[in-house]
Design a protein around this motif. Structure first.
Motif, PDB file in Angstrom:
ATOM      1  N   SER A  17       0.831  -1.215   0.000  1.00 38.51           N
ATOM      2  CA  SER A  17       0.000   0.000   0.000  1.00 38.51           C
ATOM      3  C   SER A  17       0.863   1.261   0.000  1.00 38.51           C
ATOM      4  O   SER A  17       0.438   2.304  -0.502  1.00 38.51           O
ATOM      5  CB  SER A  17      -0.925  -0.012   1.221  1.00 38.51           C
ATOM      6  N   SER A  43       0.505   4.162  -2.647  1.00 40.11           N
ATOM      7  CA  SER A  43       0.287   5.572  -2.303  1.00 40.11           C
ATOM      8  C   SER A  43       1.227   6.480  -3.085  1.00 40.11           C
ATOM      9  O   SER A  43       0.830   7.569  -3.531  1.00 40.11           O
ATOM     10  CB  SER A  43       0.469   5.778  -0.802  1.00 40.11           C
ATOM     11  N   SER A  77      -6.740  10.567   0.823  1.00 38.85           N
ATOM     12  CA  SER A  77      -6.254   9.276   1.321  1.00 38.85           C
ATOM     13  C   SER A  77      -7.370   8.250   1.415  1.00 38.85           C
ATOM     14  O   SER A  77      -7.141   7.045   1.237  1.00 38.85           O
ATOM     15  CB  SER A  77      -5.594   9.465   2.682  1.00 38.85           C
ATOM     16  N   SER A  84      -7.753   6.928  -2.085  1.00 40.35           N
ATOM     17  CA  SER A  84      -6.618   6.054  -2.371  1.00 40.35           C
ATOM     18  C   SER A  84      -6.780   4.700  -1.702  1.00 40.35           C
ATOM     19  O   SER A  84      -6.451   3.656  -2.281  1.00 40.35           O
ATOM     20  CB  SER A  84      -5.322   6.728  -1.891  1.00 40.35           C
ATOM     21  N   THR A  85      -7.328   4.675  -0.484  1.00 33.83           N
ATOM     22  CA  THR A  85      -7.572   3.410   0.219  1.00 33.83           C
ATOM     23  C   THR A  85      -8.607   2.565  -0.500  1.00 33.83           C
ATOM     24  O   THR A  85      -8.428   1.344  -0.683  1.00 33.83           O
ATOM     25  CB  THR A  85      -8.034   3.707   1.655  1.00 33.83           C
ATOM     26  N   TYR A 111      -7.148   1.090  -3.704  1.00 33.38           N
ATOM     27  CA  TYR A 111      -6.184   0.022  -3.448  1.00 33.38           C
ATOM     28  C   TYR A 111      -6.893  -1.269  -3.044  1.00 33.38           C
ATOM     29  O   TYR A 111      -6.505  -2.366  -3.476  1.00 33.38           O
ATOM     30  CB  TYR A 111      -5.210   0.449  -2.360  1.00 33.38           C
ATOM     31  N   ILE A 146      -8.499  -1.794   7.597  1.00 33.75           N
ATOM     32  CA  ILE A 146      -8.853  -0.649   6.756  1.00 33.75           C
ATOM     33  C   ILE A 146      -8.371   0.657   7.391  1.00 33.75           C
ATOM     34  O   ILE A 146      -7.824   1.534   6.708  1.00 33.75           O
ATOM     35  CB  ILE A 146     -10.366  -0.618   6.494  1.00 33.75           C
ATOM     36  N   LEU A 198      -4.659   0.858   6.989  1.00 33.36           N
ATOM     37  CA  LEU A 198      -4.346   1.164   5.597  1.00 33.36           C
ATOM     38  C   LEU A 198      -4.579   2.646   5.306  1.00 33.36           C
ATOM     39  O   LEU A 198      -3.730   3.317   4.684  1.00 33.36           O
ATOM     40  CB  LEU A 198      -5.203   0.293   4.677  1.00 33.36           C
ATOM     41  N   TRP A 199      -5.702   3.182   5.758  1.00 31.81           N
ATOM     42  CA  TRP A 199      -5.980   4.610   5.547  1.00 31.81           C
ATOM     43  C   TRP A 199      -4.959   5.490   6.266  1.00 31.81           C
ATOM     44  O   TRP A 199      -4.545   6.529   5.754  1.00 31.81           O
ATOM     45  CB  TRP A 199      -7.385   4.931   6.049  1.00 31.81           C
ATOM     46  N   GLN A 205      -1.801   5.689   4.199  1.00 37.87           N
ATOM     47  CA  GLN A 205      -2.012   6.544   3.038  1.00 37.87           C
ATOM     48  C   GLN A 205      -2.003   8.022   3.438  1.00 37.87           C
ATOM     49  O   GLN A 205      -1.398   8.862   2.771  1.00 37.87           O
ATOM     50  CB  GLN A 205      -3.353   6.199   2.372  1.00 37.87           C
TER      51      GLN A 205
END
Length: 578
Positions: A156, A160, A203, A206-207, A210, A250, A253-254, A257
């Motif tokens: 990830s 990014s 972001s 983007s999450t 992805y 999640i 991940l966010w 990003q």
């Protein structure tokens, strides 16, 4: 162009870029330390600070800082090519695509991808827990199993960097100068507060992108990784919908990003804060006869059109002294010695008027229709030949007004035109017409025109993005004209007031015509928002400058030797109807 090494321009810009790099590295280190402090939160304060100190001083942290410093310095080298040169004009979508595929741009985007992966690797390493390693001991079967969440989060970071490099256009950076003079810390804090909501939303998108990509391509990535390392899997694959919609995963991940986008955006913000900081420039001690030619003066900076950031700093200093610094205005209004000529004022007013006239000419060239261009070419071809055969005549020679115009005899021009063979001109004209007809035929095709065609909207946006200089030039010469009524003891400004008024009125007419164009009548799009903001600022600045001059020179309007048409145009300002 003025030599940058001789005039100290290169040293000033290098110093500011270096300070921006150091501040960026310090800011990123501060963010990482704050995150480590938050993750090690405990009621045992001694243990809390000890764990934080051990993590911050670890070898892994210093390796990251070295890599971060190297990547930030590399980005500053790439950005210097973008910030310190005039922004390019992309005639078509094809030229814009070619510009994105240059070696410099590709290296800059590759640095984003690499930095994104390094940043996620550091946060996963410092956090610990179940996601700090690619492999772990199996709980059900015997052996080593793959921790799919680790490389899911690690990839990830690369995603990014790729997402940010695609979404941003690095070759068209627009500097935002502070309206009110503030310290660098306040500008940084205000800039971060302003961009935090936008970065959170970016972001988030983007999450989501992805997760969608990994849902369809995750099995291929996992298969390629298992073919390289000999590990096993004992749990359900991560590209399954039930495992992929894990709220903890999640959020993490966010967060990665968001941290990456915040890191890159704060780096660009620091570059902008340092490079746009106001700096006062000196005037030449005696104009053209200045002894110290190595000193960077205001007149020199105003002429640096090849280095736009220096020219912006020059006009920012000019509008600052024109509105706030009485002592420096007195230096501007003085006469040079020897000679007794207003050298500094002549140079300043000429540069400002040239900027305003160039702005008007650029927009007039855009609004002229192709049929009108052909008509102008056919009627003015002889005039163009005559002027090209003669040396360029300037209104000012050695910064002094030329009162007697030069009249060139027509016999010499006719003799020059007879030397050109008629047959050669006819062949060149025939080839040019056929080539233009063939190009026009190709561009009549919708698909070819979409890729290779030139749009007037792009020209308007490009010219408007350079409108900050026009705003400052109008504000500066109007303010100086007003203050000259009480501070100009030599009367060097009043002779140029009619020319200033006519130039400002011509710019106002161009902006009124532009307001009715299609680029401002459409719905506000993402790339048009900045254009409309600059256009609104331009109109306000031109009207404000005209009101400033008309209000203070109202008693002397009839003494300025203005044309009747100009006085009619000023009536709306005299009656406060604009």
């Amino acid at each position: 162009m003025i030599e940058t090494d001789k005039k100290g321009c290169k040293g000033l810009l290098t110093q500011r870029m270096l300070l921006a790099v150091i501040s960026s590295i310090t800011f990123q280190f501060f963010i990482v330390c704050c995150l480590v402090l938050f993750r090690n939160l405990s009621l045992d304060y001694a243990h809390w600070f000890q764990e934080t100190w051990t993590t911050v001083t670890s070898l892994r942290m210093w390796i990251f800082l070295v890599i971060l410093a190297a990547m930030t310095f590399l980005q500053s080298v790439f950005c210097s090519k973008i910030y310190l040169h005039s922004p390019p004009y992309y005639k078509s979508r094809f030229t814009k695509l070619c510009a994105t595929l240059t070696v410099q741009n590709l290296c800059l985007k590759a640095s984003y991808i690499f930095m994104g992966g390094i940043l996620v690797w550091l946060h996963l390493s410092l956090k610990g827990g179940m996601y700090n390693s690619l492999t772990a001991d199996c709980s059900i079967i015997y052996g080593t199993c793959l921790v799919e969440e680790y490389y899911f989060l690690l990839f990830s970071g690369l995603w990014s960097g790729l997402y940010f490099s695609v979404k941003t256009n690095d070759s068209m950076k627009y500097f935002r100068f502070s309206i009110i003079a503030q310290s660098k810390f306040l500008r940084l804090r205000q800039g971060i507060y302003a961009m935090l909501p936008k970065l959170m939303v970016s972001s988030m998108w983007s999450t989501l992108y992805y997760m969608a990509v990994y849902y369809f391509l995750g099995s291929y990535c996992r298969g390629a990784l298992l073919s390289v390392i000999s590990v096993q899997t004992e749990v359900e694959p991560l590209d399954n919908m039930s495992r992929l919609l894990n709220l903890t995963l999640i959020l993490q991940l966010w967060f990665h990003q968001f941290i990456f986008i915040l890191t890159i955006s704060s780096t660009y913000l620091l570059f902008e804060v340092y490079l746009t900081e106001w700096i006062p420039f000196k005037f030449g001690s005696s104009g053209a006869y200045s002894v110290d030619a190595s000193e960077l003066t205001l007149i020199d900076v105003l002429s640096m059109d090849k280095i736009p950031i220096m020219q912006h700093l020059g006009y920012l200093d000019l509008v600052t002294l024109a509105q706030k610094e009485k002592i420096r205005r007195g230096i501007l209004f003085t006469l040079s010695q020897p000679g007794g000529h207003p050298y500094n004022w002549n140079c300043v007013v000429q540069k400002c008027i040239d900027i305003l006239k160039k702005f008007s000419l650029d927009f007039n060239a855009i609004t002229i229709k192709p049929q009108e261009q052909q008509f102008c070419y056919s009627t003015n071809v002889l005039t163009a030949r005559i002027t090209s055969a003669q040396p360029a005549q300037k209104e000012h020679i050695y910064h002094m007004r030329k009162l007697v115009p030069d009249i060139t005899p027509m016999l010499s021009t006719e003799a020059d035109t007879k030397e050109v063979p008629y047959s050669g001109m006819f062949i060149q004209k025939f080839i040019k017409q056929k080539r233009e007809a063939f190009v026009a035929y190709l561009l009549s095709k919708p698909l070819i025109n979409y890729i290779f065609g030139e749009q007037d909207d792009n020209k308007i946006r490009y010219v408007l993005l350079n409108g900050q200089l026009v705003i400052w030039a109008a504000e500066a010469i109007s303010s100086l004209s007003v203050f000259s009524l009480s501070e100009d003891s030599y009367g060097v400004v009043q002779k140029d007031v009619p020319n200033i008024i006519n130039t400002l009125l011509s710019v106002k007419q161009v902006l009124d015509k532009l307001q009715k164009s299609a680029v401002l009548a459409r719905k506000i799009q993402a790339d048009d928002k900045l254009t409309k903001e600059i256009f609104a600022s331009l109109r306000s600045a031109i009207k404000r400058s005209l009101y400033r001059i008309v209000t203070n020179f109202e008693s002397y309007i009839n003494d300025l030797c203005l044309e009747s048409l100009t006085i009619e145009q000023l009536q709306s300002f005299l009656n406060y109807r604009e």
